[in-house]
Enzyme design. Structure first.
Site, PDB file in Angstrom:
ATOM      1  N   HIS A   1     -10.153  -2.698  -9.022  1.00  0.00           N
ATOM      2  CA  HIS A   1      -8.861  -3.392  -8.944  1.00  0.00           C
ATOM      3  C   HIS A   1      -8.760  -4.542  -9.958  1.00  0.00           C
ATOM      4  O   HIS A   1      -8.279  -5.628  -9.651  1.00  0.00           O
ATOM      5  CB  HIS A   1      -8.611  -3.907  -7.520  1.00  0.00           C
ATOM      6  CG  HIS A   1      -8.544  -2.821  -6.473  1.00  0.00           C
ATOM      7  ND1 HIS A   1      -8.001  -1.585  -6.707  1.00  0.00           N
ATOM      8  CD2 HIS A   1      -8.963  -2.789  -5.168  1.00  0.00           C
ATOM      9  CE1 HIS A   1      -8.064  -0.854  -5.602  1.00  0.00           C
ATOM     10  NE2 HIS A   1      -8.661  -1.545  -4.667  1.00  0.00           N
TER      11      HIS A   1
ATOM     12  N   HIS B   1      -1.698  -2.305  -1.665  1.00  0.00           N
ATOM     13  CA  HIS B   1      -2.894  -2.000  -0.888  1.00  0.00           C
ATOM     14  C   HIS B   1      -2.703  -2.312   0.604  1.00  0.00           C
ATOM     15  O   HIS B   1      -3.653  -2.689   1.305  1.00  0.00           O
ATOM     16  CB  HIS B   1      -4.070  -2.796  -1.455  1.00  0.00           C
ATOM     17  CG  HIS B   1      -5.422  -2.215  -1.202  1.00  0.00           C
ATOM     18  ND1 HIS B   1      -5.939  -2.052   0.072  1.00  0.00           N
ATOM     19  CD2 HIS B   1      -6.361  -1.744  -2.050  1.00  0.00           C
ATOM     20  CE1 HIS B   1      -7.153  -1.527  -0.028  1.00  0.00           C
ATOM     21  NE2 HIS B   1      -7.431  -1.321  -1.301  1.00  0.00           N
TER      22      HIS B   1
ATOM     23  N   GLU C   1      -2.414   4.333  -1.196  1.00  0.00           N
ATOM     24  CA  GLU C   1      -2.188   3.576  -2.423  1.00  0.00           C
ATOM     25  C   GLU C   1      -1.778   4.543  -3.518  1.00  0.00           C
ATOM     26  O   GLU C   1      -2.606   5.320  -4.012  1.00  0.00           O
ATOM     27  CB  GLU C   1      -3.473   2.862  -2.845  1.00  0.00           C
ATOM     28  CG  GLU C   1      -4.130   2.025  -1.778  1.00  0.00           C
ATOM     29  CD  GLU C   1      -5.620   1.798  -2.064  1.00  0.00           C
ATOM     30  OE1 GLU C   1      -5.993   1.526  -3.208  1.00  0.00           O
ATOM     31  OE2 GLU C   1      -6.418   1.918  -1.122  1.00  0.00           O
TER      32      GLU C   1
HETATM   33  C1  GLA Z   1      -9.959   0.338  -2.457  1.00  0.00           C
HETATM   34  C2  GLA Z   1     -11.235   1.037  -2.698  1.00  0.00           C
HETATM   35  C3  GLA Z   1     -12.127   0.919  -1.517  1.00  0.00           C
HETATM   36  C4  GLA Z   1     -12.308  -0.506  -1.092  1.00  0.00           C
HETATM   37  C5  GLA Z   1     -10.961  -1.155  -0.925  1.00  0.00           C
HETATM   38  C6  GLA Z   1     -11.066  -2.625  -0.651  1.00  0.00           C
HETATM   39  O1  GLA Z   1      -9.149   1.042  -1.623  1.00  0.00           O
HETATM   40  O2  GLA Z   1     -11.038   2.390  -3.050  1.00  0.00           O
HETATM   41  O3  GLA Z   1     -13.351   1.498  -1.825  1.00  0.00           O
HETATM   42  O4  GLA Z   1     -13.038  -1.197  -2.064  1.00  0.00           O
HETATM   43  O5  GLA Z   1     -10.186  -0.981  -2.057  1.00  0.00           O
HETATM   44  O6  GLA Z   1     -11.935  -2.933   0.373  1.00  0.00           O
END
Ligand code: GLA
Length: 354
Positions: A105, A176, A315
């Protein structure tokens, strides 16, 4: 319209919460810190108000526990980039390695940790803007970004991202939010019904980097083409779950070179207790299903304590590590060519017709 003081950020800036309401009484609360969705209140089948998103009580929690990404607007590029490295037109780029040696991210300085500027706020619409300067997070190009949240009177939460950079760069924003359609404090989502309109998913290897393949969902726990309880196959002996501790996978909802064009219904979810249904419509090529596998004893708003599986994320985005993967559609944008992308979360209850 309701604008409330939320708290003072670690850098001393005042942050606020903004409430949007539509004619059906649906309410959305958004923070200018992180362009975060903090609350989403919809009516259930008994006409009771239910807050269907996980969140924190205080601003402080959003600033200290930023790696859960509760309600977060994620960018410049969502998901993982292997080793935090990529090449574009022969130039090497290096990003933060904030997740097992990979970039997740966009690293330690994600857009969900910034104070956004509210550029429009009316009863049921809010726009928040951010300038992400050249070299920010390791990317090239001054990126102007606006995210707009609109609650329509048809009970749709329309999320629109507009991005414009003065240099060629990557752009793969997402939201998210962790949903629990029975209510954010109601525990596990494993009995929610889920449909995802995808024939293929992206299998991952160590540290959740894609192997580079697209795998048919047929005869695997990834087959959500017909309505299935989220938890039904989570304990199946499936090699992917050993690596990911649950669903944390990209589903390919559109195939082909123009796969990002046009809105398409990609998923439906339903709270088994509330009767609240959510339909996800997006112009993105895929969606990451994440079942809150890494959430544990997380103190949330209204005295909630969240555990793994107490929420699920859908997402919408390009596939993880797409820029380094030969066969994946790439989230590249071009100088001064504004990109507009949209995802819609539509709510209704089992008492209503669609
Ligand atoms: C995303 C990732 C997960 C996790 C979340 C945050 O969705 O794919 O693996 O890291 O973010 O906790």
């Amino acid at each position: 319209m309701l604008k409330e003081f939320f708290g003072t950020s670690r850098s001393g800036k005042r942050t606020h919460l903004y409430t949007l309401i539509n004619k059906q009484g649906t309410q959305l609360v958004v923070s200018d810190f992180g362009a975060i969705i903090r609350k989403l209140i919809v009516r259930d089948k008994s006409d009771m108000s239910v807050d269907v998103v996980l969140g924190y009580e205080s601003l402080e929690k959003y600033t200290t526990n930023y790696d859960t990404y509760f309600g977060a607007t994620v960018g410049r590029v969502a998901n993982r980039i292997k080793d935090g490295k990529f090449n574009l037109d022969g130039k090497k780029y290096t990003l933060d390695q904030n997740n097992d040696g990979n970039c997740l991210h966009s690293g330690f300085n994600g857009y969900h940790t910034r104070l956004w500027k509210v550029t429009d706020y009316r009863d049921s619409v809010i726009s928040l803007s951010l300038t992400s300067p050249d070299k920010d997070q390791g990317f090239d190009g001054n990126l102007q970004l606006t995210v707009t949240f609109e609650l329509t009177d048809h009970n749709e939460l329309v999320v629109t991202y507009e991005g414009n950079s003065d240099k060629k760069t990557l752009f793969n924003p997402t939201n998210h939010t962790y949903f629990n359609l029975n209510g954010h404090k109601s525990g596990s989502i494993l009995n929610h019904d889920l449909t995802i309109e995808a024939d293929y998913f992206v299998p991952v290897g160590p540290n959740m980097i894609p192997t580079g393949d697209f795998q048919l969902v047929t005869d695997t726990p990834m087959d959500f083409r017909t309505e299935t309880k989220i938890g039904k196959r989570l304990n199946d002996p499936f090699d992917q779950f050993v690596l990911t501790k649950g669903y944390d996978h990209h589903f390919v909802t559109k195939e082909g070179p123009d796969s990002h064009l046009g809105l398409k219904t990609i998923a439906h979810a339903k709270g088994d207790l509330s009767g609240i249904k959510m339909t996800v419509i997006s112009d993105r090529p895929g969606v990451q299903l994440y079942t809150a596998n890494f959430v544990s004893d997380e103190l949330g708003k209204d005295g909630a304590e969240y555990q793994a599986r107490d929420g699920f994320c859908l997402e919408t985005q390009y596939a993880p590590d797409a820029i380094n993967q030969t066969n994946f559609a790439k989230p590249i944008i071009f100088p001064n060519k504004k990109v507009v992308t949209q995802t819609i979360f539509k709510f209704n209850t089992t008492n209503e017709s669609e």
